[in-house]
Design an enzyme around this catalytic site. Structure first.
Site, mmCIF file in Angstrom:
data_model
loop_
_atom_site.group_PDB
_atom_site.id
_atom_site.type_symbol
_atom_site.label_atom_id
_atom_site.label_comp_id
_atom_site.label_asym_id
_atom_site.label_seq_id
_atom_site.Cartn_x
_atom_site.Cartn_y
_atom_site.Cartn_z
ATOM 1 N N HIS A 47 13.985 38.226 3.674
ATOM 2 C CA HIS A 47 13.147 39.146 4.214
ATOM 3 C C HIS A 47 11.888 39.172 3.989
ATOM 4 O O HIS A 47 11.116 39.235 4.788
ATOM 5 C CB HIS A 47 13.588 40.825 3.821
ATOM 6 C CG HIS A 47 15.139 41.200 3.986
ATOM 7 N ND1 HIS A 47 16.159 41.215 2.787
ATOM 8 C CD2 HIS A 47 15.829 41.651 5.281
ATOM 9 C CE1 HIS A 47 17.400 41.574 3.579
ATOM 10 N NE2 HIS A 47 17.189 41.940 4.909
ATOM 11 N N ALA A 66 18.059 46.451 0.755
ATOM 12 C CA ALA A 66 18.466 45.339 -0.141
ATOM 13 C C ALA A 66 17.676 43.980 -0.003
ATOM 14 O O ALA A 66 18.439 43.287 0.285
ATOM 15 C CB ALA A 66 20.038 45.532 -0.145
ATOM 16 N N MET A 97 20.435 33.317 2.108
ATOM 17 C CA MET A 97 20.234 34.636 1.356
ATOM 18 C C MET A 97 20.729 35.815 2.172
ATOM 19 O O MET A 97 20.568 35.660 3.493
ATOM 20 C CB MET A 97 18.677 34.886 0.784
ATOM 21 C CG MET A 97 18.524 33.759 -0.035
ATOM 22 S SD MET A 97 16.698 34.486 -0.799
ATOM 23 C CE MET A 97 16.582 33.109 -2.144
ATOM 24 N N GLN A 134 16.912 33.682 11.310
ATOM 25 C CA GLN A 134 18.004 32.612 11.773
ATOM 26 C C GLN A 134 19.494 32.975 11.308
ATOM 27 O O GLN A 134 20.260 32.776 11.933
ATOM 28 C CB GLN A 134 17.681 31.436 11.834
ATOM 29 C CG GLN A 134 18.243 30.368 12.826
ATOM 30 C CD GLN A 134 18.270 29.221 12.398
ATOM 31 O OE1 GLN A 134 17.418 28.452 12.241
ATOM 32 N NE2 GLN A 134 19.442 28.549 12.281
#
Ligand code: PAF
Length: 281
Positions: A37, A32, A186, A150
């Site tokens: 990412h 996802a 996000m 983080q």
């Protein structure tokens, strides 16, 4: 991009790449994929000869079976995104490839205090599951560099501890949280928010910003409680609003103005649990 599903095939591919002198960067994910990412992939691409991303929704780290069932799966889109970023290898194992002996009798990791607080307290067993899968993935990929976001602040500390405990020859690089334009961190779980929930979700990062602006040396409990009450009044169910030492995650109630601090929030918005954090200096 090469897609590899078996651990043995991955190990062989890595041995071959190493023999050509390539350094290896690794980005473990549960798919996802979003820009957070992809930032990890970009960082790895900039520093490594070979970038490996894994997508594996790890059953052992879900303390809530509903959360596991509802975890978004967007594999085709993920593959497109990884190809666009120039990722070299996607490791896409199934459960049997990661846990060939099954998921009973898995090793226990001595995570100590870290496992008793915040995410460890509210998601019992979660960090054991994270260590079980990350240890296996690191053994399979044998990367020089491991890239972690983080956004999962406590998870980064847990993986650091795992690397120390198991004396793994890998350097972890923590990459700052990528945010939407309104400040929302996000997260794959954001996909599960309705339009109205998505609008409201920004209150979490706004609350962290508020703490960062308002914090002053002295007692911190009033500020912390004010934020927790605010989120509750806005319709969230906070598990915690915490202000803690940035290196140890011990709660700080009385601040000397010098100690490095991090503020962390975990809160449900209806069915969806969101987490975020912010360094305060
Ligand atoms: O942060 C995640 O996505 C997961 O916890 C990880 C590190 C990929 C392990 O399953």
């Amino acid at each position: 991009m090469i897609i590899i599903k078996q651990t043995k095939a991955l190990k062989n591919y890595i041995i071959h790449s190493r023999s050509t002198g390539a350094t290896i960067g690794f980005v473990p994910t549960m798919g996802a994929l979003h820009n957070g990412h992809l930032e990890l992939i970009r960082r790895s691409k900039a520093n490594s000869g070979l970038t490996v991303c894994s997508i594996f929704v790890n059953p052992t780290q879900f303390n809530d079976p509903k959360d596991f069932e509802k975890y978004p799966i967007t594999i085709e889109n993920d593959i497109d995104l990884l190809e666009q970023q120039g990722c070299d290898v996607l490791f896409l194992p199934d459960v049997a490839a990661i846990y060939p002996q099954g998921m009973q009798h898995l090793p226990h990791y001595e995570l100590g205090f870290l496992e008793t607080i915040l995410e460890g307290k509210y998601r019992p067993g979660h960090f054991q599951g994270v260590c079980q899968v990350v240890h296996r993935l690191l053994n399979a990929v044998q990367p020089d560099h491991l890239y972690m976001g983080q956004k999962d602040y406590q998870q980064c500390m847990v993986i650091k501890k795992l690397i120390e405990l198991e004396k793994l020859p890998v350097a972890m690089i923590v990459v700052p949280t990528v945010r939407e334009t309104d400040g929302l961190a996000m997260s794959s779980r954001n996909m599960r928010l309705s339009a109205a929930e998505r609008k409201k979700a920004v209150q979490i990062s706004a609350t962290l910003q508020f703490i960062k602006r308002e914090i002053k040396p002295g007692e911190l409990e009033t500020l912390r409680q004010r934020c927790q009450h605010y989120l509750t009044a806005e319709g969230f169910r906070p598990d915690y609003v915490a202000i803690a030492d940035a290196d140890t995650l011990h709660a700080v109630d009385d601040w000397d103005g010098k100690q490095q601090l991090v503020a962390l929030i975990a809160a449900y918005l209806n069915e969806v649990r969101l987490i975020d954090n912010m360094l305060l200096q």
